[in-house]
Write a protein that holds these residues in place. Structure first.
Motif, PDB file in Angstrom:
ATOM      1  N   TRP A   5       0.829  -1.210   0.000  1.00 59.66           N
ATOM      2  CA  TRP A   5       0.000   0.000   0.000  1.00 59.66           C
ATOM      3  C   TRP A   5       0.861   1.257   0.000  1.00 59.66           C
ATOM      4  CZ3 TRP A   5      -4.821  -0.035  -1.488  1.00 59.66           C
ATOM      5  CH2 TRP A   5      -5.504  -1.248  -1.441  1.00 59.66           C
ATOM      6  N   VAL A  64      12.412 -12.278   2.551  1.00 66.93           N
ATOM      7  CA  VAL A  64      12.674 -13.719   2.528  1.00 66.93           C
ATOM      8  C   VAL A  64      13.323 -14.030   1.182  1.00 66.93           C
ATOM      9  CG1 VAL A  64      11.626 -16.011   2.544  1.00 66.93           C
ATOM     10  CG2 VAL A  64      10.764 -14.228   4.079  1.00 66.93           C
ATOM     11  N   ALA A  91       2.162 -15.616   2.892  1.00 62.30           N
ATOM     12  CA  ALA A  91       1.170 -14.528   2.826  1.00 62.30           C
ATOM     13  C   ALA A  91       1.816 -13.360   2.079  1.00 62.30           C
ATOM     14  CB  ALA A  91       0.735 -14.127   4.229  1.00 62.30           C
ATOM     15  N   CYS A  95      -0.503  -9.999  -5.729  1.00 59.39           N
ATOM     16  CA  CYS A  95      -0.280  -8.919  -6.716  1.00 59.39           C
ATOM     17  C   CYS A  95       1.132  -8.346  -6.593  1.00 59.39           C
ATOM     18  CB  CYS A  95      -1.297  -7.803  -6.503  1.00 59.39           C
ATOM     19  SG  CYS A  95      -3.009  -8.315  -6.520  1.00 59.39           S
ATOM     20  N   THR A 138      -8.652  -1.499 -12.108  1.00 58.48           N
ATOM     21  CA  THR A 138      -7.536  -0.567 -12.327  1.00 58.48           C
ATOM     22  C   THR A 138      -7.693   0.171 -13.654  1.00 58.48           C
ATOM     23  OG1 THR A 138      -6.091  -2.041 -11.092  1.00 58.48           O
ATOM     24  CG2 THR A 138      -5.023  -0.422 -12.490  1.00 58.48           C
TER      25      THR A 138
END
Ligand SMILES: Cc1cc2nc3c(=O)[nH]c(=O)nc-3n(C[C@H](O)[C@H](O)[C@H](O)COP(=O)(O)OP(=O)(O)OC[C@H]3O[C@@H](n4cnc5c(N)ncnc54)[C@H](O)[C@@H]3O)c2cc1C
Length: 381
Positions: A5, A64, A91, A95, A138
């Motif tokens: 975000w 990671v 997780a 996108c 979008t």
């Protein structure tokens, strides 16, 4: 924290889900405008509040770089050291990268190409016409913003999901919630593969609660063309048959509205709402261009709004299919005991990739993980 975000969204973006739907375990929107839509800054702040309240031991600013299977679990390498664990929950989001078709390599160098990860505002593009590719959430939002900035905009439209912003006086997502559409479980869906690939809805969050379907874009002067099929000799070639593509989206919308009306009747709440309405059919342009000369100067920029894909380049376990998607059954990764996933399309429910979807999915998936750690379920191999 809230990395996607903070860094991967354009300036004007607001959530397309209303504030009352912004809820995560233990935290929900409690401000004065439950029917409004959060700005990117407000989403970041909301996630920050959740991070503080949950006090989960999160290592931020840590990448990671590899996850490998060992005899009794997984070895995780990060930018800040390694550790071993029995289970891993992936997780990392659905996108992570813009999904751009291969034909982008044939676009002449004189045309600037921008993905939705790079796009911030219309001022960033060179003067002149813009070809926006993709008519999901979008694409329709960027096409509208660019048209309002005074640019000639052409929108290339393939399969899409048409939705009105409001229906019978309530937000369309309120109806999805009440009628049980969001909660539909993955194992009840006939064609799950297709459901997982469905385009995002043509919705925008604005104070006016305006509908942003193709008719609204036509009214703004956006020129609609078909799906971008090929490039030949510097020309973009678009599929014909817009009428069929529009009819299909209109038909699916009609069926969804029927579901809402049926719920209103069977729940005994029909009298609370205004009468059932049906949207005007999508207007088919009198003439639709089948090609566009990209070298003529008419188009200065192409904006790729062709979707997103996950990035598992760091996952050294062979559980990703040829299309780059994780192989899992409701978030239990197939063929790798102790590996789980959250936040993927229709993971356990239709709402799985939305903020409001995480709570129920997390409860189910972590429930499975706990049973696995307790030795109560045989490892799926
Ligand atoms: C343009 C856009 C608009 C959206 N609008 C809405 C909306 O209106 N309402 C709604 O509910 N949802 C919306 N969504 C979906 C929204 O992204 C999700 O609801 C929510 O952000 C998903 O959270 P997540 O944690 O699963 O994934 P993400 O937000 O993608 O977070 C995944 C995190 O994992 C990190 N990560 C990835 N790989 C690694 C690695 N190797 N090492 C360390 N970290 C890694 C990423 O940097 C990121 O911080 C939208 C999505 C997009 C792309």
């Amino acid at each position: 924290m809230a990395n996607s975000w903070r860094h991967e969204r354009w300036d004007s973006l607001r959530l397309l889900t209303p504030n009352w739907q912004s809820r995560v375990p233990g935290l929900r929107y409690e401000g004065p405008d439950p029917d409004g839509y959060m700005t990117v800054g407000e989403v970041t702040e909301f996630i920050g509040r959740f991070a503080a309240a949950s006090r989960a031991p999160v290592r931020t600013s840590t990448t990671v770089t590899s996850v490998r299977r060992t005899d009794d679990g997984y070895q995780v390498a990060t930018s800040r050291g390694e550790f071993a664990c029995r289970t891993v929950v992936i997780a990392s989001g659905a996108c992570n990268r813009p999904s751009v078709p291969g034909l982008s390599s044939g676009v002449p160098a004189s045309v600037q190409q921008v993905t939705t990860f790079d796009y911030r505002d219309p001022g960033q593009l060179p003067d002149g016409g813009v070809l926006v590719v993709g008519a999901s959430a979008t694409g329709v939002q960027l096409a509208a913003e660019l048209a309002r900035s005074g640019r000639p905009v052409t929108l290339s439209v393939g399969e899409h999901t048409r939705l009105p912003r409001t229906y019978r006086g309530r937000d369309v997502l309120w109806w999805m919630d009440k009628a049980g559409v969001w909660d539909q479980r993955y194992d009840e869906i006939e064609d799950l593969t297709r459901a997982r690939r469905l385009p995002s809805p043509q919705l925008v969050g604005t104070q006016e609660r305006a509908t942003l379907d193709l008719n609204a874009l036509t009214a703004l002067g956006v020129q609609l063309v078909g799906r971008w099929a090929a490039i030949r000799d510097g020309r973009a070639l678009f599929s014909g048959g817009l009428r069929n593509v529009f009819s299909l989206a209109d038909l699916k919308l009609g069926r969804l509205l029927d579901t809402f009306d049926e719920w209103a009747l069977t729940s005994g709440r029909d009298g609370e709402f205004t009468a059932p309405e049906r949207s005007e059919p999508t207007q088919v342009p009198a003439t639709s261009r089948l090609q566009l000369d990209l070298a003529s100067g008419e188009i200065a920029a192409v904006v790729w709004a062709t979707g997103f894909r996950p990035d598992y380049s760091w996952l050294d376990v062979p559980v990703v299919d040829a299309k780059g998607q994780l192989e899992h059954d409701g978030g239990v990764v197939t063929d790798s005991p102790g590996l789980y996933a959250l936040g993927l399309p229709v993971l356990r429910r239709r709402k799985s990739t939305f903020i409001c979807g995480i709570e129920d999915d997390a409860r189910d998936v972590i429930g499975d993980l706990a049973k696995y750690l307790a030795g109560l379920v045989p490892a799926r191999v």
